[in-house]
Motif scaffolding. Structure first.
Motif, PDB file in Angstrom:
ATOM      1  N   GLY A   1      73.450 125.069  -5.662  1.00 20.94           N
ATOM      2  CA  GLY A   1      74.536 125.993  -5.335  1.00 20.94           C
ATOM      3  C   GLY A   1      75.743 125.246  -4.804  1.00 20.94           C
ATOM      4  O   GLY A   1      76.890 125.511  -5.176  1.00 20.94           O
ATOM      5  N   MET A   2      75.460 124.269  -3.936  1.00 22.53           N
ATOM      6  CA  MET A   2      76.541 123.480  -3.345  1.00 22.53           C
ATOM      7  C   MET A   2      77.339 122.769  -4.434  1.00 22.53           C
ATOM      8  O   MET A   2      78.567 122.699  -4.378  1.00 22.53           O
ATOM      9  CB  MET A   2      75.947 122.457  -2.370  1.00 22.53           C
ATOM     10  CG  MET A   2      76.963 121.684  -1.573  1.00 22.53           C
ATOM     11  SD  MET A   2      77.884 122.704  -0.418  1.00 22.53           S
ATOM     12  CE  MET A   2      76.670 122.972   0.871  1.00 22.53           C
ATOM     13  N   THR A   3      76.628 122.264  -5.448  1.00 21.75           N
ATOM     14  CA  THR A   3      77.324 121.549  -6.523  1.00 21.75           C
ATOM     15  C   THR A   3      78.311 122.466  -7.240  1.00 21.75           C
ATOM     16  O   THR A   3      79.451 122.075  -7.523  1.00 21.75           O
ATOM     17  CB  THR A   3      76.291 120.980  -7.517  1.00 21.75           C
ATOM     18  OG1 THR A   3      75.472 120.050  -6.818  1.00 21.75           O
ATOM     19  CG2 THR A   3      76.972 120.274  -8.669  1.00 21.75           C
ATOM     20  N   LEU A   4      77.886 123.698  -7.509  1.00 26.29           N
ATOM     21  CA  LEU A   4      78.796 124.628  -8.183  1.00 26.29           C
ATOM     22  C   LEU A   4      80.036 124.868  -7.323  1.00 26.29           C
ATOM     23  O   LEU A   4      81.167 124.901  -7.810  1.00 26.29           O
ATOM     24  CB  LEU A   4      78.092 125.946  -8.482  1.00 26.29           C
ATOM     25  CG  LEU A   4      76.876 125.859  -9.413  1.00 26.29           C
ATOM     26  CD1 LEU A   4      76.307 127.241  -9.671  1.00 26.29           C
ATOM     27  CD2 LEU A   4      77.250 125.197 -10.734  1.00 26.29           C
ATOM     28  N   VAL A   5      79.801 125.030  -6.011  1.00 29.33           N
ATOM     29  CA  VAL A   5      80.936 125.268  -5.103  1.00 29.33           C
ATOM     30  C   VAL A   5      81.851 124.042  -5.069  1.00 29.33           C
ATOM     31  O   VAL A   5      83.071 124.155  -5.140  1.00 29.33           O
ATOM     32  CB  VAL A   5      80.431 125.608  -3.691  1.00 29.33           C
ATOM     33  CG1 VAL A   5      81.574 125.619  -2.702  1.00 29.33           C
ATOM     34  CG2 VAL A   5      79.727 126.954  -3.691  1.00 29.33           C
TER      35      VAL A   5
END
Lengths: 324, 507
Positions: free
Chosen positions: A66-70
């Motif tokens: 999720g962090m990567t997408l953000v």
């Protein structure tokens, strides 16, 4: 001014290849770490321990995806730990009060989505900086979890729920299978859907993306909502394992997640990042901890090693990628 | 004094796989203003980087006043009396003029611990008074206009007692009046014996300031021209290696009205009305700041329309964001491609597909093979060689980036194309290609609006020209009425037909 005039002059690897070169680098890093531990800790390279590493990495990998997408969208989500805590205590409360497992599970994910939605709305519509917004919600969500539980852990998560996360399929723990599925979905999202293109575009050049008709606000909100949902899922893996939900769970999770993304090649400037790299990054961090524990290294030195790994990875990244 | 101030002797620079410069030699005398010309990629920047110590040559010598130099870094070059003035000024906005001038070279006391600001400001004022007394050394750099910031950079060069000043595209964001000032300053430098290297795409400026020009192509020096006895078109021919065909305007305008603006206003424009025809190229001219770009930005949904209507084929259109315009078939090609056009790190293909991804998707999944095929076809149509399309678009030249953005709108099915400065930052060879593309688009039945500061460009392309002044349409000229004098006269408001000040035009 005078870059090479046409694309014909200096052949360079295509984008697809360039990406996998970066991922290959992360993989080599992982293999080196494996090699070192294989020599130093005899039990390290057993299949049982490798599965252990995957299981220990699954929570961080889930958050880091999720962090990567953000991060690709040009933002950052510091609130994943507290989001996980809020979701965990509410899910656990629902379960303890007898709500059926599927409903409690969906309920917990919705809580995560709501936390992400609040982040996204503040960032996309109020125009606030992602760092500041999620720093604010970091405290706010933590407070919500503490206030909601009065600071006490929610005990007695039913066995049916725990079995869902603690079971295994063909020897692979369910949590690992779940995160693998999440990773496949994230990969498809990033590489095959308009939203993935939009995330890359918004993070790469927001103004140009706007002029090209990209729905900027929706794209950003989607990234934070996904991050919130994955934080909720990560918390469920944890409460499934522990059988209880503590309001203080997830402390400093955001830092591990950011580290995994960064080791995996995500650029905090936005517009760059990869699912495979993030997974490898999470496994690198997980195997460091696992290996050092096997070697009976003190926790202080484990922290030191983790810090150094991040710095070394970033320095290699810098040197191999050159300027910019 | 027979010794050249600066001489390049057989400079060769090789990068892995690329020979960026091969055996470039020329000399510049003290006090000479020497132009360095060539298309993008010709090797000018590489040569300047060697001069300023950023790169080391693979072979050859740089001599200053006859002495061979071996610069290990930019600091060495600065100490040898070489000053670079970059296109994008390298200054710290929050610091004062004097602090910027002494950056890295501060006058200090107490063993380097304390900066003597007064002393710095006094010396800065001394130097500035020679070239632009209007600049106060104690004001922050950010409060100055670009032209003044450039003057500060020149003053810094003087402060460092530079013997050679290299200017890379110094006028790209200056108005002609500011250019005149800069030209005077440059002549002043030359009179004091400083050798000036002047890199610019604007030939008129080169001819008015410089004495000689070295022309580069593909990493080689193709010739040195004495500008007093050379015509601009000869220089262009040297730069591009072929004679640019003297192209004639072609009109594909039909009588069918496809778009009408009636009383459109935004914060920057007032009451703009016009009809646009199928197959027409409508030019919009005017001074910088007259509201030309803002007309396009309003139609493109980038700026908010406060009153008035845009009608497409008889149907009123409500535009509040770019997506609304795009859905109606309007494609806006911004002036600053780097800022508002491209996603630099993404591939050419991704950049082309960006505005029409839903159309390329089935069940929420992008059909990459279809994207690729469409992109290839379109890029062929806009004359961008369809290979290496997976490479990030930032590696492509300005001309090729512009072509990719044209392809983006063709992919989105745009019928209206709004070009803001279509050839800004694009070299001369690619310019005429863009012109032909615009004509091709008109021929295919698109309606095109072109905003440009370059009058020859407006005249070359337009079937009709609107002239903006202070945010409103001041005049409309038909094709047969088009000439530079008339356009300028309307733009500055002296519409008696006499040529007014040619301020802010690149004639």
């Amino acid at each position: 001014m005078s870059d090479t005039n046409t694309a014909t002059k200096s052949p360079a690897p295509s984008r697809a290849i360039a990406f996998s070169v970066r991922d290959a680098g992360t993989l080599i890093g992982l293999l080196i770490i494996f090699g070192i531990f294989a020599v130093l800790a005899p039990d390290f390279l057993t299949s049982r321990n490798l599965i252990n590493i995957l299981q220990q990495s699954s929570i961080n990998a889930c958050l880091a995806l999720g962090m990567t997408l953000v991060i690709i969208s040009g933002g950052i989500d510091l609130s994943v730990g507290p989001t996980a805590a809020v979701s965990a205590v509410i899910t656990a409360t629902l379960l303890v009060s007898g709500v059926p497992v599927p409903i409690a599970l969906v309920g917990g994910l919705v809580i995560g989505a709501l936390c992400g939605l609040v982040n996204g709305l503040l960032i996309a519509y109020a125009g606030l900086q992602p760092f500041i917004v999620t720093l604010g919600t970091l405290s706010t969500y933590r407070a919500v979890a503490l206030i909601y539980t009065g600071g006490n852990p929610v005990l007695g998560v039913p066995q049916s729920f725990r079995a869902l996360f603690n079971g295994s399929v063909a020897g692979i723990p369910n949590s690992v299978v779940m995160v693998a599925i999440v990773a496949v979905l994230a990969w498809v999202l990033l590489r095959k859907t308009p939203l993935g293109e939009y995330l890359m575009a918004v993070g790469g050049n927001e103004e140009a993306a706007y002029v090209a008709g990209v729905p900027i606000a929706l794209t950003k909100i989607a990234a934070y909502v996904i991050s919130g949902v994955l934080a909720a899922l990560a918390s469920m893996i944890l409460i499934g394992r522990l059988g209880a939900a503590e309001p203080i769970l997830g402390n400093l999770w955001e830092l591990d997640a950011i580290a995994a993304s960064a080791i995996g090649g995500a650029s905090l400037m936005g517009g760059k990042g990869s699912v495979a790299g993030t997974l490898l990054g999470a496994i690198i961090l997980g195997s460091m901890r696992n290996g050092l524990t096997l070697m009976n290294v003190q926790a202080f030195y484990q922290l030191l090693a983790t810090g150094l790994i991040i710095l070394v990875a970033m320095m290699i990244d810098r040197v191999t990628r050159g300027r910019g | 004094m027979n010794v050249s101030r600066l001489s390049f002797e057989g400079i060769t620079k090789e990068f892995p796989g690329v020979k960026a410069l091969s055996s470039v030699s020329f000399e510049i005398a003290p006090g000479e203003i020497h132009a360095l010309l060539g298309e993008n990629g010709a090797g000018k920047s590489t040569l300047l980087k060697i001069l300023s110590g950023v790169y080391r040559p693979t072979a050859g010598d740089v001599r200053v006043d006859g002495v061979a130099q071996a610069f290990r870094n930019p600091d060495d070059a600065r100490r040898a009396g070489i000053a670079m003035i970059h296109q994008e000024l390298q200054q710290v906005p929050n610091l004062t003029v004097a602090q910027n001038m002494f950056l890295g070279n501060s006058i200090t006391t107490l063993g380097g611990l304390v900066v003597k600001r007064r002393e710095q400001e006094r010396r800065a004022a001394e130097v500035l008074s020679m070239i632009d007394p209007g600049i106060d050394p104690s004001q922050p750099i950010s409060s100055l206009r670009v032209a003044q910031r450039q003057v500060v950079e020149i003053a810094r060069a003087l402060l460092n007692k530079a013997r050679i000043v290299a200017m890379d595209e110094p006028t790209s964001s200056l108005t002609p009046a500011e250019f005149d000032r800069l030209a005077d300053i440059i002549r002043g430098l030359s009179a004091s014996g400083v050798a000036v290297i002047y890199v610019s795409h604007k030939l008129d400026e080169v001819f008015s300031v410089c004495q000689r020009a070295s022309v580069m192509r593909d990493g080689q020096l193709v010739g040195i021209a004495d500008l007093a006895s050379t015509r601009p078109d000869q220089v262009v021919a040297m730069m591009v290696g072929r004679e640019l065909a003297n192209e004639q305007h072609q009109s594909f305008r039909t009588e069918e009205v496809t778009m009408s603006l009636s009383g459109v206003s935004t914060q920057r424009i007032r009451n703009v009305s016009f009809d646009l025809h199928r197959g027409e190229v409508l030019g919009i001219a005017g001074l910088v700041g007259a509201g030309r770009s803002e007309v396009l930005r309003a139609i493109g949904g980038v700026d908010r329309i406060t009153s008035g209507t845009v009608t497409l084929r008889g149907k009123p259109l409500s535009i509040s964001r770019p997506r609304d315009a795009i859905n109606a078939g309007i494609g806006f090609l911004p002036e600053e491609r780097k800022r508002e056009g491209i996603i630099p790190g993404r591939s050419v293909t991704s950049n082309v597909a960006l505005a029409s991804l839903p159309a390329f998707s089935r069940g929420g999944i992008i059909q990459h093979s279809r994207v690729r095929k469409t992109a290839e076809t379109l890029l062929q149509r806009v004359n961008l060689r369809p290979f290496l399309l997976d490479r990030p678009i930032r590696l492509f030249s300005g001309g090729n980036q512009q072509k990719a953005i044209i392809a983006r709108w063709l992919a989105a099915g745009s019928k209206f194309l709004l070009f803001d400065e279509p050839t800004r930052g694009i070299d001369i060879g690619a310019k005429s290609e863009i012109y032909r593309l615009i004509e091709q688009l008109a021929k295919e039945g698109h309606s095109v609006i072109v905003v440009s500061s370059e009058l020859p460009e407006i005249i070359r392309l337009s079937d009709r020209v609107l002239i903006m002044r202070d945010g409103a349409v001041a005049a409309e000229l038909a094709r047969h009425e088009l000439n530079e004098e008339t356009i300028v006269a309307h733009a500055v408001g002296t519409a008696s037909g006499k040529s007014g000040r040619e301020e802010q035009f690149n004639v």
